[in-house]
Enzyme design. Structure first.
Site, PDB file in Angstrom:
ATOM      1  N   LYS A 201      -3.360   5.869  -4.495  1.00 17.20           N
ATOM      2  CA  LYS A 201      -3.820   6.868  -3.487  1.00 17.20           C
ATOM      3  C   LYS A 201      -3.903   7.943  -4.023  1.00 17.20           C
ATOM      4  O   LYS A 201      -3.013   8.676  -4.137  1.00 17.20           O
ATOM      5  CB  LYS A 201      -4.368   6.866  -2.142  1.00 17.20           C
ATOM      6  CG  LYS A 201      -4.106   5.662  -1.389  1.00 17.20           C
ATOM      7  CD  LYS A 201      -4.337   6.066   0.543  1.00 17.20           C
ATOM      8  CE  LYS A 201      -3.828   5.013   0.713  1.00 17.20           C
ATOM      9  NZ  LYS A 201      -2.104   4.489   0.609  1.00 17.20           N
TER      10      LYS A 201
ATOM     11  N   TYR B 226       2.645  10.195  -0.305  1.00 13.21           N
ATOM     12  CA  TYR B 226       4.107   9.267   0.651  1.00 13.21           C
ATOM     13  C   TYR B 226       5.250   9.754  -0.307  1.00 13.21           C
ATOM     14  O   TYR B 226       6.454   9.271   0.687  1.00 13.21           O
ATOM     15  CB  TYR B 226       3.929   8.092   0.938  1.00 13.21           C
ATOM     16  CG  TYR B 226       2.521   7.194   1.558  1.00 13.21           C
ATOM     17  CD1 TYR B 226       1.285   7.854   2.112  1.00 13.21           C
ATOM     18  CD2 TYR B 226       2.202   5.775   1.277  1.00 13.21           C
ATOM     19  CE1 TYR B 226       0.398   8.003   2.568  1.00 13.21           C
ATOM     20  CE2 TYR B 226       1.011   5.419   2.105  1.00 13.21           C
ATOM     21  CZ  TYR B 226      -0.026   6.239   2.714  1.00 13.21           C
ATOM     22  OH  TYR B 226      -1.111   5.963   2.715  1.00 13.21           O
TER      23      TYR B 226
ATOM     24  N   HIS C  51      -7.898   9.372  -2.040  1.00 15.30           N
ATOM     25  CA  HIS C  51      -7.599   8.959   0.327  1.00 15.30           C
ATOM     26  C   HIS C  51      -7.723  10.346   0.693  1.00 15.30           C
ATOM     27  O   HIS C  51      -8.062   9.828   2.250  1.00 15.30           O
ATOM     28  CB  HIS C  51      -5.728   9.663  -0.854  1.00 15.30           C
ATOM     29  CG  HIS C  51      -4.679  10.047   0.846  1.00 15.30           C
ATOM     30  ND1 HIS C  51      -3.583   9.759   0.236  1.00 15.30           N
ATOM     31  CD2 HIS C  51      -4.836   8.984   1.765  1.00 15.30           C
ATOM     32  CE1 HIS C  51      -3.051   9.276   1.668  1.00 15.30           C
ATOM     33  NE2 HIS C  51      -3.313   9.565   1.651  1.00 15.30           N
TER      34      HIS C  51
ATOM     35  N   ASP D 168       0.979  -1.331  -0.048  1.00  9.22           N
ATOM     36  CA  ASP D 168      -0.174   0.576  -0.252  1.00  9.22           C
ATOM     37  C   ASP D 168       0.592   1.600  -0.150  1.00  9.22           C
ATOM     38  O   ASP D 168       1.857   1.545   0.653  1.00  9.22           O
ATOM     39  CB  ASP D 168      -0.737  -0.011   1.448  1.00  9.22           C
ATOM     40  CG  ASP D 168      -2.244   1.390   1.398  1.00  9.22           C
ATOM     41  OD1 ASP D 168      -2.414   0.881   0.972  1.00  9.22           O
ATOM     42  OD2 ASP D 168      -1.062   2.713   2.125  1.00  9.22           O
TER      43      ASP D 168
END
Length: 303
Positions: A77, A49, A108, A44
């Site tokens: 996401k 990120y 998200h 994931d």
């Protein structure tokens, strides 16, 4: 030995591993690859990120070493900056990941992008039904096998179910013994939307409310059960959550041994009385409380 379900069947019939590797703040490609080599099959990540390239490298190296891409379940996401054109945004993610498709792509957060130029921020105000039309096009164009959401409450999901052509396959939400969200889980399960919990150990390095506050892994009930069953506090938290028929993504950024221990939670079925004890320590406390973010002003995320 009894064990928990190691996989979940989505409403499309596709299988998702029930325990996945969360990669927030992970920048070590070799650690991600090592986790895959040791059994993790759900990986994931997210645009926010800023590590999709690292995740993609680890996946491609695992495939080169003989792990079939079909065995892996890759989630990313789309951040709010991509909501105006989810198709183009996902294409950019796929380029960074060096993948032809993802198994699941999520909205998200249920918030719009904010233009922070000038004296005060202003929302671009893209309605969710427009965002979701773009997400559905991601499936139609073969860029994603499934689409879903993250951090959506019952109200937002009920609204989405009234207009969607493709139902969200998943709602990823914060879930741990101090943030249990039973009503939201029940609503999703009644509507065949798979719940996946993030931060299932809360965040050991980020206590709620600052110093001096007990973290989930230090909770007396959790520690008592762990000692009785000769398990780690983390395994207790994971097994408890998995018993609720949800999926989980859990991060272990420094220790492959801990990552393997987390996977071993699938072989640990808790006593129902112990599950009930944990059910009673809910505090509705969040690690990621977006209601306080400037970007989330007046957005109905939590009840």
């Amino acid at each position: 030995m009894n064990s928990l379900e190691s996989s979940i069947v989505l409403h499309t019939g596709k299988v998702m591993p029930s325990l996945g590797l969360g990669t927030l703040m992970l920048t070590d490609k070799d650690h991600i690859l090592n986790c895959i080599q040791n059994g993790y099959r759900h990986i994931d990540t997210a645009q926010d990120y800023e590590n999709e390239d690292i995740v993609g490298q680890a996946i491609n190296e695992a495939v080169e070493q003989g792990i079939s891409r079909d065995e892996l379940f890759l989630t990313t996401k789309i951040w709010s900056t991509g909501y105006a054109d989810p198709v183009e945004s996902l294409k950019q993610s796929l380029s960074r990941l060096n993948q032809d498709y993802v198994d699941l792509v999520l909205v998200h957060w249920p918030m719009n992008d904010v233009d922070k130029e000038g004296d005060k921020p202003s929302f671009k105000k893209i309605p969710m039904y427009k965002i979701w039309q773009g997400m559905e096009q991601c499936v139609e164009q073969g860029l994603a096998k499934h689409i879903g959401v993250s951090n959506f409450n019952c109200q937002l999901l009920l609204d989405m179910l009234s207009y969607c052509e493709i139902k969200p396959a998943c709602n990823q939400i914060e879930l741990h013994p101090y943030c249990q969200q039973p009503e939201l889980i029940s609503f999703c399960q009644q509507n065949d939307i798979q719940v996946v919990g993030y931060s299932p150990l809360s965040n050991p390095s980020r206590p709620f409310g600052g110093g001096g506050v007990v973290t989930v892994l230090e909770d007396p009930i959790i520690k008592e059960i762990a000692e009785k069953d000769a398990k780690t506090a983390a395994q207790v938290c994971l097994s408890w959550n998995l018993s609720r028929k949800v999926g989980l993504v859990v991060k272990c950024s420094t220790s492959i041994e801990r990552a393997i221990e987390n996977l071993e939670a699938l072989d640990y079925v808790m006593n129902p009385d112990d599950i009930d004890k944990i059910n009673k320590i809910d505090k509705n406390e969040r690690v990621f409380d977006a209601i306080n973010w400037e970007d989330c002003l007046n957005v109905p995320i939590f009840k």
